[in-house]
Design a protein around this motif. Structure first.
Motif, PDB file in Angstrom:
ATOM      1  N   UNK A  84     -29.498  29.254 -31.413  1.00 11.95           N
ATOM      2  CA  UNK A  84     -30.637  30.315 -31.440  1.00 11.95           C
ATOM      3  C   UNK A  84     -31.852  29.673 -30.760  1.00 11.95           C
ATOM      4  N   UNK A  85     -32.115  28.447 -30.799  1.00 14.90           N
ATOM      5  CA  UNK A  85     -33.205  27.614 -29.829  1.00 14.90           C
ATOM      6  C   UNK A  85     -33.149  27.614 -28.603  1.00 14.90           C
ATOM      7  N   UNK A  86     -33.853  28.335 -27.730  1.00  9.35           N
ATOM      8  CA  UNK A  86     -33.394  28.359 -26.649  1.00  9.35           C
ATOM      9  C   UNK A  86     -34.474  27.294 -25.718  1.00  9.35           C
ATOM     10  N   UNK A  87     -35.492  26.641 -26.557  1.00  6.28           N
ATOM     11  CA  UNK A  87     -36.268  25.762 -25.804  1.00  6.28           C
ATOM     12  C   UNK A  87     -35.751  24.350 -25.529  1.00  6.28           C
ATOM     13  N   UNK A  88     -36.293  23.534 -24.652  1.00  4.14           N
ATOM     14  CA  UNK A  88     -35.491  22.682 -23.945  1.00  4.14           C
ATOM     15  C   UNK A  88     -35.707  21.044 -25.194  1.00  4.14           C
ATOM     16  N   UNK A  89     -34.498  21.107 -25.607  1.00  2.00           N
ATOM     17  CA  UNK A  89     -34.175  20.133 -26.660  1.00  2.00           C
ATOM     18  C   UNK A  89     -32.962  19.464 -26.966  1.00  2.00           C
ATOM     19  N   UNK A  90     -32.665  18.551 -27.610  1.00  3.84           N
ATOM     20  CA  UNK A  90     -31.420  17.960 -27.543  1.00  3.84           C
ATOM     21  C   UNK A  90     -30.603  17.544 -29.063  1.00  3.84           C
ATOM     22  N   UNK A  91     -29.368  17.226 -28.968  1.00  5.91           N
ATOM     23  CA  UNK A  91     -28.710  17.424 -29.876  1.00  5.91           C
ATOM     24  C   UNK A  91     -27.928  15.817 -30.500  1.00  5.91           C
ATOM     25  N   UNK A  92     -27.606  16.101 -31.752  1.00  9.34           N
ATOM     26  CA  UNK A  92     -26.748  15.175 -32.485  1.00  9.34           C
ATOM     27  C   UNK A  92     -25.430  15.966 -32.697  1.00  9.34           C
ATOM     28  N   UNK A  93     -24.421  15.092 -32.599  1.00  9.71           N
ATOM     29  CA  UNK A  93     -23.153  15.915 -33.050  1.00  9.71           C
ATOM     30  C   UNK A  93     -22.212  14.858 -33.881  1.00  9.71           C
ATOM     31  N   UNK A  94     -21.992  15.419 -35.046  1.00 10.63           N
ATOM     32  CA  UNK A  94     -21.192  14.595 -35.930  1.00 10.63           C
ATOM     33  C   UNK A  94     -19.918  14.823 -35.981  1.00 10.63           C
ATOM     34  N   UNK A  95     -19.122  13.756 -35.169  1.00  8.76           N
ATOM     35  CA  UNK A  95     -17.865  14.236 -34.677  1.00  8.76           C
ATOM     36  C   UNK A  95     -16.658  14.511 -35.877  1.00  8.76           C
ATOM     37  N   UNK A  96     -16.815  13.820 -36.868  1.00  7.84           N
ATOM     38  CA  UNK A  96     -15.909  13.959 -37.981  1.00  7.84           C
ATOM     39  C   UNK A  96     -16.126  15.519 -38.739  1.00  7.84           C
ATOM     40  N   UNK A  97     -17.509  15.886 -38.657  1.00  7.11           N
ATOM     41  CA  UNK A  97     -17.861  17.036 -39.428  1.00  7.11           C
ATOM     42  C   UNK A  97     -17.640  18.307 -38.443  1.00  7.11           C
ATOM     43  N   UNK A  98     -17.680  17.912 -37.168  1.00  5.61           N
ATOM     44  CA  UNK A  98     -18.026  19.049 -36.216  1.00  5.61           C
ATOM     45  C   UNK A  98     -19.277  19.806 -36.165  1.00  5.61           C
ATOM     46  N   UNK A 121     -33.526  22.342  -7.816  1.00  3.77           N
ATOM     47  CA  UNK A 121     -34.186  21.619  -9.009  1.00  3.77           C
ATOM     48  C   UNK A 121     -33.563  21.429 -10.240  1.00  3.77           C
ATOM     49  N   UNK A 122     -33.839  20.534 -11.044  1.00  2.09           N
ATOM     50  CA  UNK A 122     -33.417  20.234 -12.526  1.00  2.09           C
ATOM     51  C   UNK A 122     -33.790  21.570 -13.140  1.00  2.09           C
ATOM     52  N   UNK A 123     -32.544  22.230 -13.662  1.00  2.00           N
ATOM     53  CA  UNK A 123     -32.825  23.509 -14.634  1.00  2.00           C
ATOM     54  C   UNK A 123     -33.035  23.276 -16.144  1.00  2.00           C
ATOM     55  N   UNK A 124     -32.140  22.051 -16.451  1.00  2.00           N
ATOM     56  CA  UNK A 124     -32.159  21.817 -17.894  1.00  2.00           C
ATOM     57  C   UNK A 124     -31.348  20.602 -17.870  1.00  2.00           C
ATOM     58  N   UNK A 125     -31.812  19.701 -18.999  1.00  3.49           N
ATOM     59  CA  UNK A 125     -31.016  18.492 -19.363  1.00  3.49           C
ATOM     60  C   UNK A 125     -30.480  18.513 -20.539  1.00  3.49           C
ATOM     61  N   UNK A 126     -29.136  18.441 -20.813  1.00  3.84           N
ATOM     62  CA  UNK A 126     -28.445  18.357 -21.953  1.00  3.84           C
ATOM     63  C   UNK A 126     -28.123  16.881 -22.221  1.00  3.84           C
ATOM     64  N   UNK A 127     -28.510  16.611 -23.615  1.00  2.00           N
ATOM     65  CA  UNK A 127     -28.217  15.429 -24.181  1.00  2.00           C
ATOM     66  C   UNK A 127     -27.544  15.566 -25.449  1.00  2.00           C
ATOM     67  N   UNK A 128     -26.383  15.172 -25.695  1.00  6.00           N
ATOM     68  CA  UNK A 128     -25.436  15.146 -26.925  1.00  6.00           C
ATOM     69  C   UNK A 128     -25.378  13.865 -27.324  1.00  6.00           C
ATOM     70  N   UNK A 129     -26.019  13.208 -28.620  1.00  5.06           N
ATOM     71  CA  UNK A 129     -25.422  11.966 -29.012  1.00  5.06           C
ATOM     72  C   UNK A 129     -24.698  12.062 -30.138  1.00  5.06           C
TER      73      UNK A 129
END
Length: 136
Positions: A84-98, A121-129
């Motif tokens: 629901x947050x459509x601003x440019x931001x990045x994410x952590x993903x906890x694999x075991x918990x989903x 041009x760059x539209x968005x950068x997605x980073x998932x750690x």
């Protein structure tokens, strides 16, 4: 978020505020920023006694994403979250918990990006750690 506010938000995004869209939007946007799968939203709709199929939930989430109300975050193609947050931001993903959650990015900078091809041009950068528990 009340029904009138939700209806105004949907109209502002170019969507007709149908009964099902209103009900799903109230569930989605009623408790602040969150990351949710279609299955999770469907389960919440069932608990809230909103008569809606899983296919309708998927269609509505895709319509909301296309209208700019949600941001789609795909994890290896087999798991998709809607943010629901459509601003440019990045994410952590906890694999075991989903579990997906935002990275506090106040001091985060991205360096070394290649130049995009001509006319692009760059539209968005997605980073998932991806996070996992330490062994030992």
């Amino acid at each position: 978020m009340n029904s009138e506010t939700v209806a105004t938000r949907l109209r502002g995004a170019g969507l007709r505020p149908t009964r099902q869209r209103l009900a799903l939007a109230e569930i989605l946007f009623g408790s602040g920023d969150r990351h949710i799968t279609a299955e999770q939203l469907h389960a919440e709709a069932v608990v809230a006694r909103v008569p809606v199929s899983l296919a309708t939930v998927y269609n509505t989430l895709n319509q909301f994403t296309d209208a700019g109300l949600l941001r789609e975050v795909a994890i290896e193609g087999d798991r998709t979250y809607f943010d629901t947050n459509t601003s440019n931001h990045y994410h952590y993903y906890v694999e075991r918990e989903g579990r997906l959650f935002d990275i506090a990015s106040d001091n985060l900078t991205i360096k070394g990006l290649p130049e995009p091809p001509p006319g692009m041009e760059v539209g968005r950068i997605d980073i998932i750690v991806r996070l996992k528990s330490r062994q030992g």
